[in-house]
Scaffold this motif. Sequence first.
Motif, PDB file in Angstrom:
ATOM      1  N   ASP A  54      34.779  35.596  12.186  1.00  0.00           N
ATOM      2  CA  ASP A  54      34.067  36.290  11.103  1.00  0.00           C
ATOM      3  C   ASP A  54      34.041  35.487   9.805  1.00  0.00           C
ATOM      4  OD1 ASP A  54      33.272  38.417  12.610  1.00  0.00           O
ATOM      5  OD2 ASP A  54      34.760  39.833  11.837  1.00  0.00           O
ATOM      6  N   ASP A  55      35.166  34.873   9.463  1.00  0.00           N
ATOM      7  CA  ASP A  55      35.196  34.076   8.224  1.00  0.00           C
ATOM      8  C   ASP A  55      34.227  32.900   8.311  1.00  0.00           C
ATOM      9  OD1 ASP A  55      37.003  35.717   7.041  1.00  0.00           O
ATOM     10  OD2 ASP A  55      38.748  34.415   7.362  1.00  0.00           O
ATOM     11  N   PHE A  56      34.215  32.268   9.471  1.00  0.00           N
ATOM     12  CA  PHE A  56      33.312  31.123   9.640  1.00  0.00           C
ATOM     13  C   PHE A  56      31.852  31.566   9.501  1.00  0.00           C
ATOM     14  CE2 PHE A  56      30.569  28.488  12.303  1.00  0.00           C
ATOM     15  CZ  PHE A  56      30.807  27.238  11.752  1.00  0.00           C
ATOM     16  N   TRP A  57      31.515  32.682  10.139  1.00  0.00           N
ATOM     17  CA  TRP A  57      30.125  33.152  10.048  1.00  0.00           C
ATOM     18  C   TRP A  57      29.772  33.529   8.610  1.00  0.00           C
ATOM     19  CZ3 TRP A  57      28.155  31.076  13.857  1.00  0.00           C
ATOM     20  CH2 TRP A  57      28.587  31.230  15.168  1.00  0.00           C
ATOM     21  N   SER A  58      30.721  34.146   7.909  1.00  0.00           N
ATOM     22  CA  SER A  58      30.436  34.524   6.521  1.00  0.00           C
ATOM     23  C   SER A  58      30.199  33.291   5.659  1.00  0.00           C
ATOM     24  CB  SER A  58      31.600  35.349   5.950  1.00  0.00           C
ATOM     25  OG  SER A  58      31.720  36.575   6.635  1.00  0.00           O
ATOM     26  N   VAL A  84      26.909  40.707  17.513  1.00  0.00           N
ATOM     27  CA  VAL A  84      26.318  41.693  16.612  1.00  0.00           C
ATOM     28  C   VAL A  84      27.325  41.947  15.497  1.00  0.00           C
ATOM     29  CG1 VAL A  84      25.476  44.054  16.388  1.00  0.00           C
ATOM     30  CG2 VAL A  84      25.058  42.767  18.500  1.00  0.00           C
ATOM     31  N   GLN A  85      26.874  41.778  14.269  1.00  0.00           N
ATOM     32  CA  GLN A  85      27.737  42.026  13.115  1.00  0.00           C
ATOM     33  C   GLN A  85      27.161  43.151  12.258  1.00  0.00           C
ATOM     34  OE1 GLN A  85      28.078  38.031  11.268  1.00  0.00           O
ATOM     35  NE2 GLN A  85      30.230  38.204  11.839  1.00  0.00           N
ATOM     36  N   LEU A  86      28.043  43.831  11.571  1.00  0.00           N
ATOM     37  CA  LEU A  86      27.644  44.890  10.667  1.00  0.00           C
ATOM     38  C   LEU A  86      28.216  44.598   9.288  1.00  0.00           C
ATOM     39  CD1 LEU A  86      28.416  47.866  13.047  1.00  0.00           C
ATOM     40  CD2 LEU A  86      26.190  46.862  12.568  1.00  0.00           C
ATOM     41  N   ARG A 121      26.971  35.674   3.840  1.00  0.00           N
ATOM     42  CA  ARG A 121      27.089  37.105   3.582  1.00  0.00           C
ATOM     43  C   ARG A 121      28.207  37.648   4.464  1.00  0.00           C
ATOM     44  NH1 ARG A 121      22.573  41.742   4.815  1.00  0.00           N
ATOM     45  NH2 ARG A 121      23.585  43.412   3.688  1.00  0.00           N
ATOM     46  N   GLU A 122      29.119  38.367   3.834  1.00  0.00           N
ATOM     47  CA  GLU A 122      30.276  38.848   4.574  1.00  0.00           C
ATOM     48  C   GLU A 122      29.898  40.009   5.478  1.00  0.00           C
ATOM     49  OE1 GLU A 122      34.724  40.535   3.662  1.00  0.00           O
ATOM     50  OE2 GLU A 122      33.800  39.180   2.205  1.00  0.00           O
ATOM     51  N   MET A 123      30.103  39.804   6.757  1.00  0.00           N
ATOM     52  CA  MET A 123      29.845  40.854   7.734  1.00  0.00           C
ATOM     53  C   MET A 123      30.969  40.852   8.763  1.00  0.00           C
ATOM     54  SD  MET A 123      25.824  41.207   8.517  1.00  0.00           S
ATOM     55  CE  MET A 123      24.726  41.892   7.294  1.00  0.00           C
ATOM     56  N   THR A 124      31.086  41.943   9.491  1.00  0.00           N
ATOM     57  CA  THR A 124      32.165  42.100  10.456  1.00  0.00           C
ATOM     58  C   THR A 124      31.577  42.226  11.855  1.00  0.00           C
ATOM     59  OG1 THR A 124      33.456  43.269   8.784  1.00  0.00           O
ATOM     60  CG2 THR A 124      34.154  43.514  11.080  1.00  0.00           C
TER      61      THR A 124
END
Lengths: 77, 344
Positions: B217-221, A73-75, B226-229
């Motif tokens: 996170d960087d890979f997913w972005s 889950v990301q925000l 879209r940058e997400m955490t």
Amino acid sequence: MTSRPAHPGQITFVDQTAKTEKTLPVAQVPEAVAWGILDGQPVAIVKVVAVTMGPRRELHSYAADGRRVSTTVQLKS
Amino acid sequence: MKINRPQKPHAAASTKAKPPVAQPAPPASRGWSAKGAARPVRAAAALRPVDTHGGSTLAGTTALKPQQLQALLDGVSPMAERARLAKANLEATPEYAAASPEQKQQLLSQRLSSDLVVPGLVSADVAQLATAAARYAVTGPTLEANHEFPGKKTDADRYEVLIDGRSIPVYVPHDGAFDPPFHHRVEDAAKTLASIPAESRALVTQVSLDPVANPLDDFWSKTYGREMTSYMTCGADGKVDIYPFKTQGGTEYMAASLIHETGHAWSGAKFGGDLDGPAWAPWRDAVAKDGILPSQYASSSAAEDVAESTALYLSARDTPAFAEYRALYPNRFALLDQQFGVRP
């Protein structure tokens, strides 16, 4: 833990919200994306499906037999 | 039982769901392709024994039935409160005043099933959950050298959260260092585990309060544009990683996410990964018959709809609003009754 099985070699990344997808060779993907654990055994991830709405995104990883291996889950940052 | 080591002040991510925003399609130059169109890498087809995504984004809402309207307008839930306000505002419009009785019913149905009433995301009522929480105890810590958190190998303190005769280990970095700085505490995890429904708790085998942000996170972005955490990762093996975060907030997101995850777990086991396959037909039929969505997020796929419906069902199960939700989502709740062994 037992040794890893062979990876099929590619992972499909689906953006369900945008209705798009792309495929990457496993060599271009981080280990933690390419592999997961199911029933205590390492399993190759062959598909990741992202669902985004508003400030939330979910990333579902799937094994070759269609079973979900993990969800992140990301925000919005 | 007390925790031996005092925990630092903490915080959590905001739970407030904002209205959905349109997502721009990623540029084709990055190797993306529209679904159904020719793909740059055709070999992908060979890797797809099942279609885990399908075209299952759920459409909006069909007309609400009289009993659904009644449930909303007479209810006690936050949705019902918004519905009454939305109705009052609608009735003040010239369009409504000039409408025929049938048109008024249609306008009301549209208004009450819109995002004015349906929340962005089902959120667990933490206060309600707390009143029904199981008893718990926390023991520890014991030191585990070179624990492998995602993104960092470091010494960890392992606590045991004891609930209903079961022990769930909770790991935190021994040095108490988190980057970014806001994080949940062991006590937060224990309280959350005790407060969520037993069905959700049963899925959790371990919780890690990780010292660093998700290294992916960087890979997913880059991959999804879209940058997400990352807030949380839940493995099918029950291991839950919760990452530190940049802004202060509460712990309710932890409960809501774990309950939501329960929906993915049971539906994936029962219906499989092919959202457009025959196994998912009962859920798709229930969605079509109920019409109204449990949340806007549920519209993103049948899988998210079942997760959101499960979150609503389990978090409201012992509350006065449960009957209201059952009247609103009778067909989904019938399937959830079967899954969770409840007789209406």
